[in-house]
Motif scaffolding. Structure first.
Motif, mmCIF file in Angstrom:
data_model
loop_
_atom_site.group_PDB
_atom_site.id
_atom_site.type_symbol
_atom_site.label_atom_id
_atom_site.label_comp_id
_atom_site.label_asym_id
_atom_site.label_seq_id
_atom_site.Cartn_x
_atom_site.Cartn_y
_atom_site.Cartn_z
ATOM 1 N N CYS A 55 0.965 -1.549 0.022
ATOM 2 C CA CYS A 55 0.076 0.023 -0.093
ATOM 3 C C CYS A 55 0.824 1.222 0.179
ATOM 4 C CB CYS A 55 -1.025 -0.036 1.168
ATOM 5 S SG CYS A 55 -0.077 0.154 2.687
ATOM 6 N N HIS A 56 2.041 0.953 0.127
ATOM 7 C CA HIS A 56 3.102 2.299 -0.268
ATOM 8 C C HIS A 56 2.990 3.198 1.090
ATOM 9 C CE1 HIS A 56 4.304 0.901 -3.971
ATOM 10 N NE2 HIS A 56 2.984 0.805 -4.157
ATOM 11 N N VAL A 57 2.620 2.740 2.251
ATOM 12 C CA VAL A 57 2.501 3.530 3.478
ATOM 13 C C VAL A 57 3.964 3.371 4.318
ATOM 14 C CG1 VAL A 57 1.564 3.350 5.972
ATOM 15 C CG2 VAL A 57 0.044 3.971 3.944
ATOM 16 N N ILE A 58 4.415 4.185 5.003
ATOM 17 C CA ILE A 58 5.868 4.209 5.693
ATOM 18 C C ILE A 58 5.578 3.271 6.564
ATOM 19 C CG2 ILE A 58 7.707 5.309 6.791
ATOM 20 C CD1 ILE A 58 8.051 5.839 3.946
ATOM 21 N N ILE A 59 6.531 2.404 7.108
ATOM 22 C CA ILE A 59 6.358 1.750 8.185
ATOM 23 C C ILE A 59 6.992 2.284 9.563
ATOM 24 C CG2 ILE A 59 6.601 -0.725 9.212
ATOM 25 C CD1 ILE A 59 4.884 -1.200 6.726
ATOM 26 N N PRO A 60 6.230 2.573 10.276
ATOM 27 C CA PRO A 60 6.917 3.078 11.558
ATOM 28 C C PRO A 60 7.990 2.097 12.157
ATOM 29 C CG PRO A 60 4.355 2.709 12.181
ATOM 30 C CD PRO A 60 4.901 2.052 10.757
ATOM 31 N N ILE A 61 9.012 2.833 12.620
ATOM 32 C CA ILE A 61 10.098 2.216 13.024
ATOM 33 C C ILE A 61 9.986 1.078 13.867
ATOM 34 C CG2 ILE A 61 12.679 2.571 14.189
ATOM 35 C CD1 ILE A 61 12.610 4.302 12.022
#
Ligand SMILES: [Zn+2]
Length: 238
Positions: free
Chosen positions: A204-210
């Protein structure tokens, strides 16, 4: 976590099986065999037509030949009378002379006609020869293509069988609840596992939180994307 690796393998084999099935479908759809069958049938039809036309011409030639014989017979009869001295009436002689002239003309026309029929027949014979050569070539090519088609199809079927065995084998090693989760995501999203690329979920191209990224990298539990719910997978070899 071994379960995650199993899921990842499962998805890869399922994808590959899909590709094989698509190839098999495409092969069936190209209908090359159908096209070739039609081409061969068309050639056979053409051959049939030419042979019939040759028969018609040869029949016509035979009829003309009979007519020619008849005309020649008439001509020789008239000429015999004309020069025998039996007929002395000038009018009668003049009439017979004209009559022989007409017959001579007819003979001439008929001979020209027959010559042209013979030429036509020669041409048809040559065309038949050409079609026959083309026909033989096509049949040979067709035979080779069918063998090739069967070979490729059999290879693909064999590969599909192997993939299905893999899939069955892998699935049987996956825990029930994890497999069910995988299946339900797959059903909703098309595929269940998304690889992380440049810290993004490739689904979905959402940044994954650290913190989630670390969890995924640790590979100790099944981690889902917070946005698309796909199972996240971090591949060390890109
Ligand atoms: Zn996602």
């Amino acid at each position: 976590m071994e379960q995650l690796e199993l899921l990842w393998e499962l998805q890869k084999h399922e994808d590959y099986l899909k590709i094989i099935k698509k190839k098999l479908e495409d092969l069936a759809k190209t209908s090359y065999i159908e096209t070739m069958t039609i081409r061969i049938e068309t050639l056979e039809q053409g051959l049939n037509d030419k042979e019939k036309s040759l028969e018609r011409n040869s029949e016509l030639f035979r009829k003309n030949n009979l007519a020619l014989k008849d005309l020649n017979y008439q001509l020789s009869k008239i000429e015999k009378e004309l020069y025998s001295g039996v007929v002395t009436d000038l009018k009668q002689l003049d009439y017979m002379d004209k009559e022989s002239e007409v017959i001579r003309d007819d003979i001439n026309k008929l001979e020209i006609d027959m010559l042209s029929i013979m030429e036509d027949m020669d041409e048809i014979r040559q065309e038949i020869e050409k079609i026959k050569i083309e026909h033989d070539k096509n049949k040979e090519r067709f035979k080779e293509s069918i063998l090739e088609y069967e070979k490729i199809t059999n290879e693909l079927r064999e590969e599909a069988r192997k993939e299905m065995d893999f899939i069955y084998d892998i699935s049987s090693k996956i825990e029930k609840d994890i497999y069910e989760k995988y299946s339900s995501i797959k059903e909703n999203k098309g595929y269940a596992i998304a690889v992380i690329k440049e810290d993004e979920c490739s689904g979905c191209h959402v940044i994954i939180p650290i913190f989630l990224l670390d969890k995924v990298k640790a590979k100790e539990e099944i981690v889902q994307c917070e946005n698309c719910r796909r199972i996240l997978y971090y591949s060390t070899n890109p």
